[in-house]
Design a protein around this motif. Structure first.
Motif, PDB file in Angstrom:
ATOM      1  N   LYS A 123       0.729  -1.449   0.097  1.00 39.33           N
ATOM      2  CA  LYS A 123      -0.018  -0.198   0.232  1.00 39.33           C
ATOM      3  C   LYS A 123       0.354   1.530   0.409  1.00 39.33           C
ATOM      4  O   LYS A 123       0.547   1.757  -0.211  1.00 39.33           O
ATOM      5  N   THR A 124       2.186   0.717  -0.296  1.00 37.04           N
ATOM      6  CA  THR A 124       3.293   2.209   0.477  1.00 37.04           C
ATOM      7  C   THR A 124       3.220   3.185  -0.886  1.00 37.04           C
ATOM      8  O   THR A 124       3.850   2.470  -1.913  1.00 37.04           O
ATOM      9  N   LYS A 125       3.113   4.095  -1.256  1.00 37.51           N
ATOM     10  CA  LYS A 125       2.618   5.233  -2.897  1.00 37.51           C
ATOM     11  C   LYS A 125       4.324   6.058  -2.453  1.00 37.51           C
ATOM     12  O   LYS A 125       4.236   6.508  -3.100  1.00 37.51           O
ATOM     13  N   GLY A 126       4.714   6.445  -1.263  1.00 36.12           N
ATOM     14  CA  GLY A 126       5.685   7.765  -1.003  1.00 36.12           C
ATOM     15  C   GLY A 126       6.413   7.671   0.540  1.00 36.12           C
ATOM     16  O   GLY A 126       5.866   7.165   1.396  1.00 36.12           O
ATOM     17  N   ILE A 127       7.353   8.503   0.470  1.00 30.99           N
ATOM     18  CA  ILE A 127       8.423   8.793   2.076  1.00 30.99           C
ATOM     19  C   ILE A 127       8.316  10.615   2.218  1.00 30.99           C
ATOM     20  O   ILE A 127       8.335  11.237   0.879  1.00 30.99           O
ATOM     21  N   ILE A 128       8.309  10.520   3.156  1.00 28.79           N
ATOM     22  CA  ILE A 128       7.858  12.419   3.016  1.00 28.79           C
ATOM     23  C   ILE A 128       9.211  12.390   4.613  1.00 28.79           C
ATOM     24  O   ILE A 128       8.908  11.939   5.223  1.00 28.79           O
ATOM     25  N   ALA A 129      10.559  13.028   3.368  1.00 32.75           N
ATOM     26  CA  ALA A 129      11.722  13.104   5.030  1.00 32.75           C
ATOM     27  C   ALA A 129      11.418  14.544   5.339  1.00 32.75           C
ATOM     28  O   ALA A 129      10.580  15.250   4.254  1.00 32.75           O
ATOM     29  N   VAL A 130      11.301  14.801   6.036  1.00 28.32           N
ATOM     30  CA  VAL A 130      11.608  16.234   7.034  1.00 28.32           C
ATOM     31  C   VAL A 130      13.225  16.545   7.474  1.00 28.32           C
ATOM     32  O   VAL A 130      14.116  15.844   8.154  1.00 28.32           O
ATOM     33  N   ASP A 131      13.665  17.353   6.577  1.00 21.34           N
ATOM     34  CA  ASP A 131      14.595  17.834   7.438  1.00 21.34           C
ATOM     35  C   ASP A 131      15.179  18.663   8.992  1.00 21.34           C
ATOM     36  O   ASP A 131      14.891  19.265   9.150  1.00 21.34           O
ATOM     37  N   TYR A 132      13.931  17.893   9.481  1.00 27.24           N
ATOM     38  CA  TYR A 132      15.125  18.471  11.166  1.00 27.24           C
ATOM     39  C   TYR A 132      15.886  18.599  11.267  1.00 27.24           C
ATOM     40  O   TYR A 132      16.723  18.804  11.563  1.00 27.24           O
ATOM     41  N   ALA A 133      15.541  20.195  12.004  1.00 24.55           N
ATOM     42  CA  ALA A 133      16.329  21.249  13.328  1.00 24.55           C
ATOM     43  C   ALA A 133      16.888  21.882  11.319  1.00 24.55           C
ATOM     44  O   ALA A 133      17.336  23.433  12.115  1.00 24.55           O
ATOM     45  N   GLY A 134      16.951  21.939  10.580  1.00 22.14           N
ATOM     46  CA  GLY A 134      17.678  22.267   9.026  1.00 22.14           C
ATOM     47  C   GLY A 134      18.577  21.146   8.930  1.00 22.14           C
ATOM     48  O   GLY A 134      19.408  21.780   8.273  1.00 22.14           O
ATOM     49  N   PRO A 136      19.605  18.750   5.568  1.00 19.50           N
ATOM     50  CA  PRO A 136      19.408  17.671   4.936  1.00 19.50           C
ATOM     51  C   PRO A 136      18.849  16.396   5.448  1.00 19.50           C
ATOM     52  O   PRO A 136      19.930  15.846   5.990  1.00 19.50           O
ATOM     53  N   CYS A 137      18.666  15.317   5.038  1.00 17.02           N
ATOM     54  CA  CYS A 137      18.145  14.105   5.279  1.00 17.02           C
ATOM     55  C   CYS A 137      19.185  13.066   4.728  1.00 17.02           C
ATOM     56  O   CYS A 137      20.079  13.935   3.760  1.00 17.02           O
ATOM     57  N   ASP A 138      19.331  11.359   4.981  1.00 19.38           N
ATOM     58  CA  ASP A 138      20.395  11.494   4.168  1.00 19.38           C
ATOM     59  C   ASP A 138      19.319  10.778   2.476  1.00 19.38           C
ATOM     60  O   ASP A 138      18.608  10.147   2.549  1.00 19.38           O
ATOM     61  N   PRO A 278      24.533  18.535  22.389  1.00 17.55           N
ATOM     62  CA  PRO A 278      23.682  18.979  20.950  1.00 17.55           C
ATOM     63  C   PRO A 278      23.692  17.683  20.128  1.00 17.55           C
ATOM     64  O   PRO A 278      24.194  17.158  20.296  1.00 17.55           O
ATOM     65  N   LEU A 279      22.750  18.368  19.131  1.00 13.17           N
ATOM     66  CA  LEU A 279      22.398  17.163  18.079  1.00 13.17           C
ATOM     67  C   LEU A 279      23.312  16.962  17.076  1.00 13.17           C
ATOM     68  O   LEU A 279      24.552  17.898  17.422  1.00 13.17           O
ATOM     69  N   GLY A 280      24.080  15.513  17.222  1.00 13.29           N
ATOM     70  CA  GLY A 280      24.447  15.375  16.080  1.00 13.29           C
ATOM     71  C   GLY A 280      24.694  15.912  14.875  1.00 13.29           C
ATOM     72  O   GLY A 280      23.039  16.571  13.957  1.00 13.29           O
ATOM     73  N   LYS A 281      25.303  15.746  13.962  1.00 11.90           N
ATOM     74  CA  LYS A 281      25.762  16.933  12.555  1.00 11.90           C
ATOM     75  C   LYS A 281      26.176  15.327  11.296  1.00 11.90           C
ATOM     76  O   LYS A 281      27.172  14.819  11.517  1.00 11.90           O
ATOM     77  N   PRO A 282      24.761  15.479  10.302  1.00 14.00           N
ATOM     78  CA  PRO A 282      24.941  14.789   9.636  1.00 14.00           C
ATOM     79  C   PRO A 282      26.377  14.620   8.369  1.00 14.00           C
ATOM     80  O   PRO A 282      27.059  15.706   8.275  1.00 14.00           O
ATOM     81  N   ASP A 283      26.834  13.921   7.479  1.00 14.51           N
ATOM     82  CA  ASP A 283      28.314  13.754   7.020  1.00 14.51           C
ATOM     83  C   ASP A 283      27.499  14.315   5.956  1.00 14.51           C
ATOM     84  O   ASP A 283      26.204  14.739   5.186  1.00 14.51           O
ATOM     85  N   ASN A 284      28.281  15.045   5.497  1.00 12.99           N
ATOM     86  CA  ASN A 284      27.840  15.992   3.912  1.00 12.99           C
ATOM     87  C   ASN A 284      27.417  16.715   3.771  1.00 12.99           C
ATOM     88  O   ASN A 284      26.126  17.298   2.638  1.00 12.99           O
ATOM     89  N   VAL A 285      26.205  17.742   4.624  1.00 10.28           N
ATOM     90  CA  VAL A 285      25.742  18.381   4.731  1.00 10.28           C
ATOM     91  C   VAL A 285      26.012  19.907   5.574  1.00 10.28           C
ATOM     92  O   VAL A 285      27.117  20.005   6.071  1.00 10.28           O
ATOM     93  N   ASN A 286      25.429  20.935   4.941  1.00  7.17           N
ATOM     94  CA  ASN A 286      25.526  22.467   4.919  1.00  7.17           C
ATOM     95  C   ASN A 286      24.302  22.919   5.890  1.00  7.17           C
ATOM     96  O   ASN A 286      23.317  23.545   4.733  1.00  7.17           O
ATOM     97  N   PRO A 287      23.876  22.582   7.092  1.00  3.82           N
ATOM     98  CA  PRO A 287      22.521  22.579   7.425  1.00  3.82           C
ATOM     99  C   PRO A 287      22.220  23.820   7.936  1.00  3.82           C
ATOM    100  O   PRO A 287      23.184  24.609   7.207  1.00  3.82           O
ATOM    101  N   ALA A 288      21.179  24.418   7.281  1.00  3.95           N
ATOM    102  CA  ALA A 288      20.247  25.687   7.478  1.00  3.95           C
ATOM    103  C   ALA A 288      19.940  26.067   8.870  1.00  3.95           C
ATOM    104  O   ALA A 288      20.104  27.367   9.455  1.00  3.95           O
ATOM    105  N   PHE A 289      20.236  25.515  10.016  1.00  2.00           N
ATOM    106  CA  PHE A 289      19.674  25.809  11.496  1.00  2.00           C
ATOM    107  C   PHE A 289      18.474  26.152  11.833  1.00  2.00           C
ATOM    108  O   PHE A 289      18.900  27.618  12.478  1.00  2.00           O
ATOM    109  N   HIS A 290      17.457  26.089  11.585  1.00  4.37           N
ATOM    110  CA  HIS A 290      16.181  26.288  11.886  1.00  4.37           C
ATOM    111  C   HIS A 290      16.065  26.985  13.611  1.00  4.37           C
ATOM    112  O   HIS A 290      15.516  26.976  13.826  1.00  4.37           O
ATOM    113  N   LEU A 291      16.663  25.007  13.784  1.00  2.00           N
ATOM    114  CA  LEU A 291      16.390  25.472  15.300  1.00  2.00           C
ATOM    115  C   LEU A 291      17.567  24.680  16.158  1.00  2.00           C
ATOM    116  O   LEU A 291      18.595  24.642  15.013  1.00  2.00           O
ATOM    117  N   TYR A 292      17.963  25.173  16.872  1.00  2.00           N
ATOM    118  CA  TYR A 292      18.753  24.447  17.930  1.00  2.00           C
ATOM    119  C   TYR A 292      18.702  24.135  18.915  1.00  2.00           C
ATOM    120  O   TYR A 292      18.308  24.110  19.761  1.00  2.00           O
TER     121      TYR A 292
END
Length: 379
Positions: A123-134, A136-138, A278-292
């Motif tokens: 039944k799965t039709k899609g995925i919504i990724a959420v870039d939490y705190a700013g 980007p997801c993997d 603080p939260l960890g920072k994923p590799d290969n991203v340049n966050p926008a930091f909506h939240l800290y």
């Protein structure tokens, strides 16, 4: 000594350029959908590295329009993380479909691709990724999963406008990406949002959806005749709002740079304080930091939160996991234990102030208040 000023967790910045842009729009002869809307859509799409933008009345409206573009319907399932604002799941429910919650990674609180794969059904039709705190997801892993299973990939990038993943701008990483322009976000149109995409069919469906499902707006009609093809909504945005958005957009690079500077200061200062992580920072991203967002001892979180508030620091908690809200428990039979990582991390997180108008005195005050709050909570 006077009372210290209140520092909210987020705040808009409005200057004379913004005021002039709004005043000019008010006297231009256009108040609702006019030339500023088109220009704003084009500018945001260009910044996002895609062809099309569809401006709407809120980030929630953008998510709803995206689900309409994907033709989600009753009986369908869409996978998303629980660590998000309810609108990310609500947009699926609006279509009569079922949100399915996949747990998050404990260090970043971003959706875990391994957990996404576990949730896929016929039944799965899609995925919504959420870039939490700013951050980007993997998207490499999520795109691979989506392509292997014939799913759409949407990005709720309301936290990451101006960010990058592997050098690519947020907005170019999914089939449709949605933004919010609420006052606490990276730029504001007061209320407002946008969906961006490279897919012309999706753009047409979203454009129609925001205007009651009518097949052409007044600028495209040669005469009085139009037809309503779908059950759409009045999700239009005004020319006034888009004039403000265009003015704000000019300052986005500097504002995102300042958010990164503030986050770096926090990181450095909190490295010296036990009890705040603080939260960890994923590799290969340049966050926008909506939240800290930081983690603390879950047994002390409420006391630390209250201490901050008592001392004029407007901390917040983002978020109560969506599957724990009463509506989702009643409608979709969600329950505690479905997403143990999100549930555990929720108990310890606090969002600290971060916005471009903060100065270094503000951030030092937040950090010193954190130090005092921990000491007071520990007794």
């Amino acid at each position: 000594m006077g009372k210290s000023k209140y520092i909210p967790y987020g705040c808009q910045s409005i200057d004379e350029q913004d005021l002039k842009a709004v005043a000019d729009a008010l006297t231009s002869g256009w108040l609702t959908t006019g030339p500023n809307v088109d220009e704003f859509e084009e500018a945001v799409a260009r910044l996002s590295g895609v062809q099309y933008g569809v401006a709407v009345s809120s980030g929630t409206a953008a998510l709803h329009a995206a689900m309409f573009a994907f033709n989600i319907k009753e009986g369908d399932e869409v996978i998303l993380p629980p660590m998000t604002f309810a609108a990310t799941a609500n947009c699926v429910a609006y279509m009569g479909a079922t949100p399915v919650f996949a747990d998050v990674a404990p260090d970043t609180l971003l959706i875990d691709p391994v957990e996404v794969e576990k949730k896929i059904t016929s039944k799965t039709k899609g995925i919504i990724a959420v870039d939490y705190a700013g951050s980007p997801c993997d998207y490499i892993a999520l795109r691979k999963i989506a392509d292997e299973h014939g799913l759409f990939l949407a990005a709720d990038a309301c936290h990451s406008f101006g960010g990058k993943y592997n050098g690519s701008p947020v907005g170019s990483l999914a089939d449709i990406t949605t933004y919010s322009f609420h006052p606490v976000k990276h730029i504001t149109t007061a209320e407002g949002g946008m969906a961006v995409t490279d897919n012309q069919r999706y753009r047409k469906r979203m454009t129609r959806f925001r205007n009651h499902g009518i097949n052409a707006d007044f600028k495209e009609r040669p005469d009085w005749f139009y037809e309503m093809e779908d059950l759409g909504f009045n999700y239009r945005i005004s020319d006034i709002q888009c004039a403000l958005g265009l003015s704000q957009l000019n300052k986005l690079p500097d504002w995102v740079t300042r958010r990164r500077e503030l986050a770096a200061i926090y990181d450095r200062l909190f490295a010296e304080i036990d009890g705040i992580t603080p939260l960890g920072k994923p590799d290969n991203v340049n966050p926008a930091f909506h939240l800290y967002v930081v983690k603390t001892d879950d047994s002390l979180r409420r006391e630390i939160f209250s201490y901050f508030r008592k001392h004029g620091i407007g901390v917040q908690v983002h978020y109560i996991p969506v599957h724990l809200h009463p509506f989702y428990k009643k409608r979709f039979n969600t329950h505690k234990g479905m997403c143990p990582v999100a549930e555990k991390e929720y108990e310890s997180i606090i969002s600290l102030p971060i916005f471009p108008g903060m100065d270094n005195d503000d951030i030092n005050r937040v950090v010193e208040t954190a130090r005092s709050a921990i000491a007071a909570a520990k007794g």
